[in-house]
Design a protein around this motif. Sequence first.
Motif: not given
Length: 458
Positions: A3, A7, A284, A287-290, A293, A296-297, A300
């Motif tokens: 992770s 990042e 989404t 907080q997962q669109c920082s 991330c 991660f996006l 996804k």
Amino acid sequence: MSSKEDENWSLWIGSTLDTFGFKQEITSFRSHCFDEFSANVSSKSEQIYPIRFSLVGSAGEGFRHGRSDIDLLAVLINTVCLDRPMVNAHLNTLKTDYSGTAPGYTKVILINKKSHDIRHPFHFNTMYRSTEGHPYIPSSALQYIAIDLEINGPALSLESFLQSYIFSDMDFVFSFYFGGKEHLRKWAKRSRFYTWPQPTVLKEISSMEGYIVPVGDKPSDFQSLEWRICYTTAEKKLVGYLNAQEQKLYILLKMVSKTILQPVCKAITSYVVKNVVFWIAEGTAEQQCSVNCLVFLLQKSLYFIKYCLENNHLPNYMIPERNLIRAGVFGKEKQSTIDFLSELLKEGGAIIVRIPKLYQCMSYMVRSPGRAVQYGNWRDDVEKQTMKLIVQLSKNWTPFVPLEHQSSLLTAAFEGNIIAALKYLMLLVPELPNMILQGQFEEIIYLLKARLEATMLL
């Protein structure tokens, strides 16, 4: 990949996109300028044709990269298509007929014709008529405008005045206004787990106009009679409501699609990508669109595409019943794409290595961070001045009128802004005074083009 590594990749990719032309400030400025461009072109053209223009797609949204084509939506403003129309003497009135059509498509019936002009789009013979005796409008009806233009699907391509400045082709997509509200009502009312779009945005979008464009559903027996329903300006508005990281996901996923996925599966187009981003934004948590991330996006999004391929349905965001991969991916191609996506999902942020232009820019950020920042400031300044110049020239340009007939107006536009034009040239070619004194005029043109190209490294 851990992770923490993802990042780090996210931060690296994000800062690169900011530096090389996709920070939120510059994309918003770009979109605003193209809105002005559209308004200027419409103001001129409506004096000659009943047509209103709107720059749409990646360029209109502010997310065009490289030399991708520019899409200009051309709406015939004297015509409207409705589910339950009332005859208006001042408008051509069309009525939808959804019988036998796939979701997102309709056949169109002419209820009232305003003009009998021989070049009118409704001056044609057809063997297909409704039960009331009204004629169906074939999607080829709008091709009367296509004289001397190259037909490209629902779009008409031609070399345009813009090509001289931003090295691209322009596609005119002809359409009619569509006033049916059922799709937007269902879109606004459907359940959502998170807060995107905001209720105020849902209300705004649900009152916007739609369009029908002349392209039918490929598997249909009545493809030539069908028109596609779209909400182009509503989608453009939604792109503007994405946050900074979701907008970065949009441009990044476009690069992944063009460079990595389309060689494997042509059906994963830039329009598919935009719909994927909308679904990801809606599904989404905030907080997962920082800023850390982004990978991660991206993963996804790739997983969502893979899931849709496995289930043979990739839903249009505005009309979920419409399948964006209907008749587009079959058999071995489908399975090989699914397998390929599975491999990509294992790579995490390292997938960027597969996008040479982006990876080169990221490497430059590491090798020379100071010069990269200096370049970023210069390119943003150049683009802002370029866009201002294009907006100014658009006040003197009319579509479909040969450039040689408009040269005096365009020349006058340059001459009327001579100081601004000289400042712009000096920004691009600081060596200009010495080169003029030495008579190096061909070299000036070469440097001008080369440095304009250097603003589009991504």
